[in-house]
Design a protein around this motif. Structure first.
Motif: not given
Length: 401
Positions: A13-22, A26-32
């Motif tokens: 679903t679009l809701r799941a995709r938006l959650t995965l992207v968000y 967030f995890f990518a920014a946190g790792i950086v």
């Protein structure tokens, strides 16, 4: 050959995709961020270690009675141990904190995405209710009337409301046209009935005139019922309000008996294979399907020596089927779909001879769809067509009226 059912592809679903992207961002920014913190922290440790070594090597006071070489080694070991402990603590605790905060962020992203997409769900639910209405012109009075911020979602909802409003006006105009056409079509039939009855009831009317008048009244009555059925079909937008059990074998037998004289006059052999095929619907409209197909098969044939074959049967999946095959001129496969369009004829020969109005197959398709069925046609290798109409089988538990 048995066909395996096609499995419906699962979708995200679009809701799941938006959650995965968000969550992913967030995890990518946190790792950086954790990496940058690690680099800066390591540099700070190395800078502090250099100062301690310089202080010890300059001969300052020390509680241990070691040689300068031992002191340097001990300081280096302590620096490495402190560096490793601090690095492990940073990575471990930072990773745990990042995981916890990332999970909370993903959950908040799921809630926020659901709230943002709620208006779209409202649009979808309204569209489904309108589409699932018993007839296409029912349910068009419903509007989304979305309140809230003037954003892209509200623009979509307002555009949908405008489209439905225009469709509602269009169907309302069609209903008025059907009402007027009903009056205009019934009036000449009523006048013709009156004139025939007047001629039949004259005292000077002979037996032949009375017999002819009775036949004309039967024909007039059938035309009236057919017009009423077609107008009802148009007014209800391909919806059959009252259904009854119909065996298509009886319809095939009745129509072939009616059209036998016309076929014999044209030199066409009319063959009938009436197998049981039960369905529910309007008997007069189903009869019109067979009648149009047989008429087309006779009119657009090779002439003397040609044939028309009409069959009815029940398919393996339970559907009732009518198949009409006929000899005739070659039909290009790419021309077949256009034959079901109103006022379309194949080639100039049909246009010159004007054997029909070009509505026969259009009516067949409309009536078949009104009964929840379908119609297909394919050219025969030796010329002519094979037209197959399928409709749902008779329901064991018909709806209560």
């Amino acid at each position: 050959m048995k066909k395996h059912p096609v499995k419906k592809k699962r979708r995200i679903t679009l809701r799941a995709r938006l959650t995965l992207v968000y969550g992913g961002l967030f995890f990518a920014a946190g790792i950086v961020l954790l990496g940058v913190t690690y680099v800066l922290f390591a540099q700070q440790l190395d800078r502090g270690g250099d100062l301690s070594v310089h202080s010890d090597s300059s001969g300052n006071t020390s509680s241990r009675q070691d040689t300068p070489s031992d002191s340097l080694n001990w300081v280096a070991d302590e620096q490495k141990r402190l560096h490793d402990a601090a690095t492990a603590s940073l990575i471990t605790q930072g990773g745990v904190a990042l995981t916890l905060v990332g999970g909370v962020a993903a959950g908040l992203g799921w809630l926020i995405a659901g709230r943002v997409l709620a208006p779209l769900h409202r649009v979808t639910d309204t569209a489904r209710r309108i589409a699932s209405a018993p007839a296409a012109d029912r349910g068009l009075h419903e509007r989304i009337a979305l309140d809230g911020c003037d954003d892209e979602v509200k623009d979509l909802a307002d555009s949908f409301d405008l489209m439905v409003e225009q469709l509602d006006r269009s169907f309302d105009s069609q209903r008025r046209f059907v009402a007027n056409a009903s009056h205009e079509l019934r009036t000449p039939l009523t006048v013709g009935r009156a004139l025939v009855e007047l001629a039949m009831h004259r005292t000077t009317a002979s037996a032949d005139v009375k017999r002819l008048g009775a036949d004309l009244l039967d024909i007039n009555d059938r035309h009236e019922r057919l017009i009423s059925g077609l107008l009802l079909l148009a007014g209800a937008e391909n919806h059959i309000p009252e259904r009854q059990s119909v065996d298509l074998a009886d319809v095939v037998t009745h129509v072939t008996a009616q059209r036998a004289p016309e076929a014999e006059k044209a030199g066409i052999s009319l063959h009938e294979e009436a197998g049981p095929a039960l369905t529910t619907g309007d008997a007069l409209l189903l009869e019109r399907i067979v009648q149009n197909l047989v008429e087309n098969g006779i009119r657009h044939n090779t002439g003397e020596g040609g044939w028309v074959r009409v069959t009815s049967r029940t398919l393996e999946d339970g559907r009732a089927a009518i198949e009409v095959s006929n000899t005739g001129p070659d039909v290009p496969p790419y021309e077949v779909p256009t034959l079901f369009e109103p006022f379309r004829r194949l080639g100039t020969e049909r246009l010159v001879t004007a054997k029909g109005a070009g509505l026969g197959l259009s009516i067949v398709r409309s009536v078949a769809r009104a009964h929840g069925g379908n119609v297909t046609a394919r050219p025969r290798p030796d010329g002519g067509l094979t037209v197959t109409v399928t409709v749902p089988h008779e329901s064991r538990h018909p709806p209560q009226r």
